[in-house]
Design a protein around this motif. Structure first.
Motif, PDB file in Angstrom:
ATOM      1  N   ILE A 195       2.149  -2.141  -5.664  1.00 50.98           N
ATOM      2  CA  ILE A 195       1.661  -3.462  -5.209  1.00 50.98           C
ATOM      3  C   ILE A 195       1.640  -3.186  -3.591  1.00 50.98           C
ATOM      4  O   ILE A 195       2.783  -2.885  -3.146  1.00 50.98           O
ATOM      5  N   THR A 196       0.488  -3.548  -3.453  1.00 47.14           N
ATOM      6  CA  THR A 196       0.214  -3.317  -1.695  1.00 47.14           C
ATOM      7  C   THR A 196      -0.792  -4.498  -1.236  1.00 47.14           C
ATOM      8  O   THR A 196      -1.378  -5.180  -2.015  1.00 47.14           O
ATOM      9  N   ASP A 197      -0.795  -4.351  -0.146  1.00 49.05           N
ATOM     10  CA  ASP A 197      -1.979  -5.409   0.449  1.00 49.05           C
ATOM     11  C   ASP A 197      -3.603  -4.832   0.352  1.00 49.05           C
ATOM     12  O   ASP A 197      -3.820  -3.691   0.507  1.00 49.05           O
ATOM     13  N   ASP A 198      -4.413  -5.733   0.921  1.00 53.76           N
ATOM     14  CA  ASP A 198      -5.768  -5.356   0.921  1.00 53.76           C
ATOM     15  C   ASP A 198      -6.373  -4.410   2.046  1.00 53.76           C
ATOM     16  O   ASP A 198      -7.343  -4.107   2.208  1.00 53.76           O
ATOM     17  N   ALA A 199      -5.315  -3.942   2.805  1.00 57.25           N
ATOM     18  CA  ALA A 199      -5.741  -3.120   4.060  1.00 57.25           C
ATOM     19  C   ALA A 199      -5.450  -1.626   3.575  1.00 57.25           C
ATOM     20  O   ALA A 199      -5.411  -0.707   4.356  1.00 57.25           O
ATOM     21  N   ILE A 200      -5.114  -1.431   2.328  1.00 51.26           N
ATOM     22  CA  ILE A 200      -4.764  -0.071   1.628  1.00 51.26           C
ATOM     23  C   ILE A 200      -5.840   1.056   2.243  1.00 51.26           C
ATOM     24  O   ILE A 200      -7.069   0.570   1.904  1.00 51.26           O
ATOM     25  N   PRO A 201      -5.803   1.824   2.704  1.00 53.24           N
ATOM     26  CA  PRO A 201      -6.815   2.933   2.895  1.00 53.24           C
ATOM     27  C   PRO A 201      -7.517   3.652   1.734  1.00 53.24           C
ATOM     28  O   PRO A 201      -6.878   3.663   0.716  1.00 53.24           O
ATOM     29  N   ASP A 202      -8.523   3.770   1.850  1.00 58.06           N
ATOM     30  CA  ASP A 202      -9.437   4.429   0.421  1.00 58.06           C
ATOM     31  C   ASP A 202      -8.676   5.777   0.054  1.00 58.06           C
ATOM     32  O   ASP A 202      -8.670   5.913  -1.193  1.00 58.06           O
ATOM     33  N   SER A 203      -8.354   6.504   1.000  1.00 53.06           N
ATOM     34  CA  SER A 203      -7.639   7.682   0.603  1.00 53.06           C
ATOM     35  C   SER A 203      -6.403   7.508  -0.369  1.00 53.06           C
ATOM     36  O   SER A 203      -6.082   8.123  -1.449  1.00 53.06           O
ATOM     37  N   ALA A 204      -5.570   6.311   0.225  1.00 56.40           N
ATOM     38  CA  ALA A 204      -4.558   6.071  -0.756  1.00 56.40           C
ATOM     39  C   ALA A 204      -4.570   5.350  -1.944  1.00 56.40           C
ATOM     40  O   ALA A 204      -4.125   5.663  -2.940  1.00 56.40           O
ATOM     41  N   ARG A 205      -5.684   4.809  -1.903  1.00 53.99           N
ATOM     42  CA  ARG A 205      -6.417   4.074  -3.244  1.00 53.99           C
ATOM     43  C   ARG A 205      -6.588   5.216  -4.157  1.00 53.99           C
ATOM     44  O   ARG A 205      -6.271   5.144  -5.375  1.00 53.99           O
ATOM     45  N   THR A 206      -7.295   6.241  -3.775  1.00 52.64           N
ATOM     46  CA  THR A 206      -7.794   7.235  -4.625  1.00 52.64           C
ATOM     47  C   THR A 206      -6.483   8.209  -5.115  1.00 52.64           C
ATOM     48  O   THR A 206      -6.301   8.428  -6.449  1.00 52.64           O
ATOM     49  N   MET A 207      -5.730   8.335  -4.379  1.00 50.03           N
ATOM     50  CA  MET A 207      -4.148   9.026  -4.508  1.00 50.03           C
ATOM     51  C   MET A 207      -3.553   8.036  -5.712  1.00 50.03           C
ATOM     52  O   MET A 207      -3.014   8.951  -6.586  1.00 50.03           O
ATOM     53  N   ILE A 208      -3.684   6.850  -5.500  1.00 47.30           N
ATOM     54  CA  ILE A 208      -2.820   6.150  -6.652  1.00 47.30           C
ATOM     55  C   ILE A 208      -3.659   6.172  -8.190  1.00 47.30           C
ATOM     56  O   ILE A 208      -2.830   6.283  -9.168  1.00 47.30           O
ATOM     57  N   GLU A 209      -5.067   5.898  -8.092  1.00 49.60           N
ATOM     58  CA  GLU A 209      -5.779   6.338  -9.053  1.00 49.60           C
ATOM     59  C   GLU A 209      -5.760   7.436  -9.767  1.00 49.60           C
ATOM     60  O   GLU A 209      -5.695   7.412 -11.003  1.00 49.60           O
ATOM     61  N   ASN A 210      -5.642   8.320  -9.254  1.00 47.73           N
ATOM     62  CA  ASN A 210      -5.330   9.776  -9.665  1.00 47.73           C
ATOM     63  C   ASN A 210      -4.158  10.163 -10.034  1.00 47.73           C
ATOM     64  O   ASN A 210      -4.120  10.773 -11.254  1.00 47.73           O
ATOM     65  N   ALA A 211      -3.206   9.414  -9.752  1.00 50.50           N
ATOM     66  CA  ALA A 211      -1.873   9.458 -10.412  1.00 50.50           C
ATOM     67  C   ALA A 211      -1.616   8.772 -11.399  1.00 50.50           C
ATOM     68  O   ALA A 211      -0.726   8.959 -12.341  1.00 50.50           O
ATOM     69  N   GLY A 212      -2.510   7.890 -12.173  1.00 47.30           N
ATOM     70  CA  GLY A 212      -2.622   7.027 -13.104  1.00 47.30           C
ATOM     71  C   GLY A 212      -1.717   5.967 -12.975  1.00 47.30           C
ATOM     72  O   GLY A 212      -1.010   5.290 -13.995  1.00 47.30           O
ATOM     73  N   ILE A 213      -1.391   5.276 -11.738  1.00 45.22           N
ATOM     74  CA  ILE A 213      -0.691   4.285 -11.521  1.00 45.22           C
ATOM     75  C   ILE A 213      -1.381   3.006 -11.364  1.00 45.22           C
ATOM     76  O   ILE A 213      -2.535   3.152 -10.866  1.00 45.22           O
ATOM     77  N   LYS A 214      -0.954   1.810 -12.028  1.00 49.88           N
ATOM     78  CA  LYS A 214      -1.733   0.639 -11.889  1.00 49.88           C
ATOM     79  C   LYS A 214      -1.381  -0.163 -10.563  1.00 49.88           C
ATOM     80  O   LYS A 214      -0.514  -0.166 -10.031  1.00 49.88           O
ATOM     81  N   LEU A 215      -2.730  -0.356  -9.993  1.00 50.50           N
ATOM     82  CA  LEU A 215      -2.832  -0.792  -8.519  1.00 50.50           C
ATOM     83  C   LEU A 215      -2.974  -2.085  -8.459  1.00 50.50           C
ATOM     84  O   LEU A 215      -3.951  -2.653  -9.203  1.00 50.50           O
ATOM     85  N   ILE A 216      -2.097  -3.131  -8.118  1.00 50.16           N
ATOM     86  CA  ILE A 216      -2.183  -4.442  -7.650  1.00 50.16           C
ATOM     87  C   ILE A 216      -2.324  -4.785  -6.209  1.00 50.16           C
ATOM     88  O   ILE A 216      -1.627  -4.327  -5.459  1.00 50.16           O
ATOM     89  N   ILE A 217      -3.529  -5.413  -5.858  1.00 54.19           N
ATOM     90  CA  ILE A 217      -3.978  -5.717  -4.344  1.00 54.19           C
ATOM     91  C   ILE A 217      -3.346  -7.113  -4.216  1.00 54.19           C
ATOM     92  O   ILE A 217      -3.800  -8.082  -4.825  1.00 54.19           O
ATOM     93  N   ALA A 218      -2.376  -7.376  -3.246  1.00 53.90           N
ATOM     94  CA  ALA A 218      -1.980  -8.672  -3.143  1.00 53.90           C
ATOM     95  C   ALA A 218      -2.881  -9.350  -1.850  1.00 53.90           C
ATOM     96  O   ALA A 218      -2.923  -8.694  -0.936  1.00 53.90           O
ATOM     97  N   ARG A 219      -3.279 -10.396  -1.896  1.00 53.71           N
ATOM     98  CA  ARG A 219      -4.160 -11.116  -1.140  1.00 53.71           C
ATOM     99  C   ARG A 219      -3.333 -12.127  -0.339  1.00 53.71           C
ATOM    100  O   ARG A 219      -2.596 -12.963  -0.850  1.00 53.71           O
ATOM    101  N   THR A 220      -3.165 -12.186   1.138  1.00 49.57           N
ATOM    102  CA  THR A 220      -2.299 -13.033   1.800  1.00 49.57           C
ATOM    103  C   THR A 220      -3.153 -14.402   1.981  1.00 49.57           C
ATOM    104  O   THR A 220      -4.239 -14.409   1.716  1.00 49.57           O
ATOM    105  N   THR A 221      -2.430 -15.420   1.911  1.00 52.77           N
ATOM    106  CA  THR A 221      -2.929 -16.717   2.037  1.00 52.77           C
ATOM    107  C   THR A 221      -2.614 -17.381   3.536  1.00 52.77           C
ATOM    108  O   THR A 221      -1.818 -16.585   4.164  1.00 52.77           O
ATOM    109  N   ALA A 222      -3.068 -18.639   3.572  1.00 57.30           N
ATOM    110  CA  ALA A 222      -2.885 -19.264   4.762  1.00 57.30           C
ATOM    111  C   ALA A 222      -1.429 -19.509   5.190  1.00 57.30           C
ATOM    112  O   ALA A 222      -0.699 -19.631   6.096  1.00 57.30           O
ATOM    113  N   ALA A 223      -0.726 -19.892   3.691  1.00 57.51           N
ATOM    114  CA  ALA A 223       0.954 -20.138   4.083  1.00 57.51           C
ATOM    115  C   ALA A 223       1.654 -18.972   4.417  1.00 57.51           C
ATOM    116  O   ALA A 223       2.429 -19.084   5.229  1.00 57.51           O
TER     117      ALA A 223
END
Length: 270
Positions: free
Chosen positions: A232-260
Motif C-alpha cells: 500500500i502506497t500513495d499516488d505519487a509512486i514512480p512508474d518504475s516502482a509500479r512496474t517493479m511491484i507488478e513484475n513481482a506479483g504483488i497486489k498494489l493498493i494506491i491510497a488517495r489522500t483526503t482533505a481531512a
C-alpha cells in the motif's frame, strides 16, 4: 541459512548481551554447533568480535536502547497525510475478529485511528500502538518480551523463545526504510531479526510505505519482494516502482489522500 546471514545474526546477538553463547547462537540460526564455532572463529580473525570460552562477545558493546533508526517522534511528523491514507486502506483489509500483527513504525501507527471501532486480536511490538489501542479501543492487545528501545517506542528481542512464536496471524502490517528490486530494506540488524520472526507468524505480509521509500536505500535486506503479498502506497509512486511491484506479483493498493488527511498534516506542521 547462508553464511552471510548467520554472521549478521551473530554480530547482532553479541551486541545485546555480555556474552552470546554457542548454544544461544545455535538457537538463533538453527545451525550446528560446529558451524557456529567456525563462524565465531572466522569473525574473530576478521576483527569483528572477540572469541571467548563457550561463545563470543562484542569488541565494542552497544548501549542498550540505541538503534540505527530515526526516533519515533521525529519520523511521526513526516508525510502524515500519506501515512494516514495508507493506514486507512490497511485497516480496510481487516475483518472483525481477525488476528493481526502490526510492526512498530510511524506509518503503521496511523492504523490506530481506524481500529478504534474494531474488535481484533492485535499483536504489536510498538508501545505507542499498544497504548493507544488499550486506551481508545476494544481490541485485544498483546506485546512480546524483550528490551525496550525508548526512542523508537518498540520492544525487541534477539531470542527465539519469546511469546512471538505463540501468536498466529492472518496478516502482518509493516513499514520499511526502503523498497527496491532486491527487497524490503531496514537500517538496523536487530530490527530485521525481530521483524523476520514476526513475518514468520503471518500468512500474508502487507507492506505500508509512502512513495518516498522507493528512493531510499539501506545495506540491510529484511526480506525479498516475493514475501510481500500486498503493498500500500500513495499516488505519487514512480512508474518504475509500479512496474517493479507488478513484475513481482504483488497486489498494489494506491491510497488517495483526503482533505481531512491534508488538514492533519497542516496541523502537525504548525
Amino acid at each position: 541459512m547462508h553464511e552471510r546471514e548467520r554472521h549478521r545474526i551473530i554480530l547482532s546477538a553479541v551486541q545485546e548481551k555480555p556474552v552470546a553463547t554457542v548454544q544461544d547462537l545455535v538457537e538463533l540460526t538453527s545451525a550446528s554447533e560446529a558451524t557456529i564455532r567456525r563462524d565465531i572463529a572466522a569473525l574473530h580473525v576478521q576483527g569483528r568480535l572477540r572469541r571467548v570460552r563457550g561463545g563470543a562477545e562484542a569488541l565494542h558493546p552497544a548501549q542498550i536502547g540505541s538503534l540505527a533508526a530515526k526516533p519515533f517522534r521525529v519520523s511521526e511528523a513526516e508525510n502524515i497525510a500519506k501515512k494516514r491514507a495508507i493506514a486507512r486502506e490497511a485497516v480496510a483489509l481487516c475483518t472483525e475478529g481477525d488476528a493481526i500483527i502490526i510492526n512498530g513504525g510511524t506509518t503503521t501507527f496511523q492504523m490506530v485511528h481506524y481500529l478504534s471501532a474494531r474488535r481484533l486480536q492485535v499483536f504489536t511490538n510498538s508501545f505507542a500502538i499498544a497504548e493507544h489501542l488499550v486506551k481508545h479501543s476494544k481490541n485485544q492487545v498483546m506485546l512480546p518480551g524483550g528490551s525496550i528501545y525508548r526512542d523508537q517506542s518498540i520492544i525487541l528481542s534477539p531470542f527465539e523463545n519469546d511469546v512471538t512464536r505463540n501468536f498466529y496471524a492472518r496478516r502482518m502490517f509493516m513499514g520499511a526504510q526502503g523498497v527496491g528490486t532486491l527487497g524490503v530494506m531496514e537500517q538496523d540488524a536487530l530490527i530485521i531479526q525481530a521483524e523476520q520472526k514476526l513475518i514468520n507468524q503471518a500468512d500474508e505480509l502487507v507492506l505500508m510505505v509512502d512513495s518516498t521509500k522507493f528512493q531510499r536505500r539501506s545495506s540491510l535486506i529484511l526480506c525479498p519482494l516475493d514475501r510481500v503479498s500486498t503493498l500500500i502506497t500513495d499516488d505519487a509512486i514512480p512508474d518504475s516502482a509500479r512496474t517493479m511491484i507488478e513484475n513481482a506479483g504483488i497486489k498494489l493498493i494506491i491510497a488517495r489522500t483526503t482533505a481531512a488527511d491534508q488538514s492533519m498534516e497542516s496541523s502537525s506542521a504548525a
